[in-house]
Design an enzyme around this catalytic site. Structure first.
Site, mmCIF file in Angstrom:
data_model
loop_
_atom_site.group_PDB
_atom_site.id
_atom_site.type_symbol
_atom_site.label_atom_id
_atom_site.label_comp_id
_atom_site.label_asym_id
_atom_site.label_seq_id
_atom_site.Cartn_x
_atom_site.Cartn_y
_atom_site.Cartn_z
ATOM 1 C CG ASP A 114 -1.795 -1.374 1.294
ATOM 2 O OD1 ASP A 114 -2.305 -1.743 0.327
ATOM 3 O OD2 ASP A 114 -1.880 -1.804 2.433
ATOM 4 C CE LYS B 137 3.391 -2.517 -4.414
ATOM 5 N NZ LYS B 137 3.089 -2.085 -3.165
ATOM 6 N N GLY C 127 -4.077 -4.469 -4.532
ATOM 7 C CA GLY C 127 -4.573 -3.715 -5.302
ATOM 8 C C GLY C 127 -3.689 -2.605 -5.671
ATOM 9 C CG HIS C 128 -1.012 -1.821 -8.026
ATOM 10 N ND1 HIS C 128 -0.032 -2.562 -8.785
ATOM 11 C CD2 HIS C 128 -0.493 -2.448 -6.751
ATOM 12 C CE1 HIS C 128 0.924 -3.308 -8.189
ATOM 13 N NE2 HIS C 128 0.525 -3.151 -6.904
ATOM 14 C CD GLN D 291 0.972 -9.178 -2.148
ATOM 15 O OE1 GLN D 291 1.864 -9.494 -2.706
ATOM 16 N NE2 GLN D 291 -0.320 -9.486 -2.257
#
Length: 430
Positions: free
Chosen positions: A13, A16, A40-41, A224
């Site tokens: 988080d 990225k 998630g991005h 991650q």
């Protein structure tokens, strides 16, 4: 030219998505090399926000090739759903723009069932997984019983492998009082979507080698963060894959010399989702302010993130174990307006000072942070695009971080907008 691997240097988080999107404009190929759809991005391109889980961030760029490597565990239904979602936002996704490794392992419904059942049985000792089946899928991969993408092209082999796989898992499900899984149902569900998945399947290692020989720029996109690495993270409160830069080569099917610069995305403070040790966590009003200002909620799960001061000990260790060359410092603007800031530069454990994060579970939970205190700044850093736009105390804060983590800041992000980035060193250039 050289290739670049982007990884998180904390517990994920770190922002990225924006940095990968910013770099992808210079790349020819963007490769996901580990993790699953638990990562998630979020990308903001113009007026459109994209929330990606399995798809590489480069997929939103029309002239880029996106690759999902064999190190990723793929939920085929989640993948097709995500493709449909981004197509609805005007993104063109086809076998010419997206390749999925034919030797990647699949996540099935049974993996999610087992994942959730285990967490429920752990009670207060739960790890904090997303319940999406990533861990059980990696277990099957290592145990050599996984269903892989290429198995979808052979119905006979697929049914045989499903029978063997479910015979193993039904033993656990029965003991846990969970419903048993059906081979016939899973076989029917997989054969229904097989043609769609197989249209993207390819020996991606060959494509990457061809691209490397043609001197194309490859961007390896991690999920991650290093402190969630199954070997080097806060075990057992970790993910089920290696998140360090070395996995960029292994998880994509290329040699380690293919990876050049390693960029560690690093948040200007620290956050963590789920359970596990967090030495610099703030459970007071300041921690709440960090969470509110930083909009600290998981992209995939929506879970509230725990917040704390910057932990230089942890990031310094991540830089060593992950082979990070330089960092991209993100969310500096969240610290605007604090009269006082703190940075953890050591731990205390049973009266002894430590300059590293110990590996023992009890020791990790027991260390206490040793802080340096700095004067904050009242001016806004949001949207700054040059060092001259930054308050003097903000620059001092950045320089202290560089000193303590033993790595330079290559990029500085001052808002979610991709243009609000201060470039110090272009990772793609020697």
């Amino acid at each position: 030219m050289r290739n670049v691997a982007v990884i998180g240097s904390q517990w994920g988080d770190e922002g990225k998505g924006k940095i990968v999107d910013w770099l992808s404009e210079q790349a020819d190929v963007v490769v996901r090399f580990q993790g699953g759809h638990n990562a998630g991005h979020t990308l903001v391109v113009g007026n459109t926000t994209y929330k990606l889980s399995l798809l590489p961030s480069g997929v939103v760029r029309p002239d880029k090739l996106s690759v999902i490597g064999a190190g990723v565990v793929v939920d085929p239904w989640a993948l097709l759903s995500e493709i449909k979602t981004v197509q609805g936002l005007g993104v063109k996704v086809s076998p010419e723009t997206l390749l999925v490794a034919d030797n990647a392992s699949l996540i099935l419904g049974v993996h999610q069932q087992i994942d959730k059942a285990r967490e429920a049985l752990r009670g207060e000792r739960k790890i904090g997984t997303t319940g999406r089946g990533i861990g059980p899928a990696y277990e099957d991969k290592v145990a050599r019983r996984a269903i892989r993408v290429s198995d979808l092209s052979d119905p006979g082999e697929l049914r045989t492998k499903l029978s063997e796989l479910f015979a193993h898992h039904n033993i656990y499900l029965k003991a846990a009082g969970e419903p048993l899984v059906s081979v016939d149902q899973a076989f029917a569900e997989l054969t229904e979507i097989a043609p769609q998945i197989l249209s993207y399947a390819a020996p991606v290692w060959r494509h990457l080698e061809d691209l490397r020989r043609r001197d194309k720029r490859i961007l390896f996109e991690g999920a991650q963060g290093v402190m969630l690495d199954v070997d080097h993270g806060t075990y057992p409160y970790v993910t089920s894959s290696n998140t360090v830069a070395g996995q960029a080569a292994t998880g994509s099917g290329t040699g380690p010399t293919t990876v050049g610069y390693v960029l560690g995305i690093t948040k200007a403070y620290t956050t963590r989702v789920g359970s596990g040790p967090f030495p610099s966590e703030l459970t007071d009003e300041i921690g709440q302010q960090l969470g509110e200002r930083g909009h600290e909620f998981g992209t995939v799960t929506g879970r509230k993130r725990r917040c704390g001061w910057f932990d230089a000990v942890m990031v310094r260790q991540a830089i060593v174990t992950a082979g990070i060359t330089g960092i991209a410092l993100t969310k500096l603007d969240v610290l605007d307006g604090f009269s006082e800031l703190k940075v953890c530069d050591g731990y205390e454990l049973d009266g002894e000072k430590l300059d590293y994060f110990p590996s023992g579970t009890k020791a990790q939970a027991s260390v206490r942070p040793i802080y340096r205190t700095l004067e904050g700044w009242s001016q806004s850093t949001r949207g700054a695009r040059s060092w001259a736009d930054l308050p003097g105390n903000a620059v001092k804060y950045i320089r202290l971080i560089e000193e303590l983590i033993h790595a330079p800041v290559a990029l500085l992000s001052t808002s979610p907008e991709r243009e609000d980035t201060i470039l110090v060193k272009n990772p793609f250039e020697d």
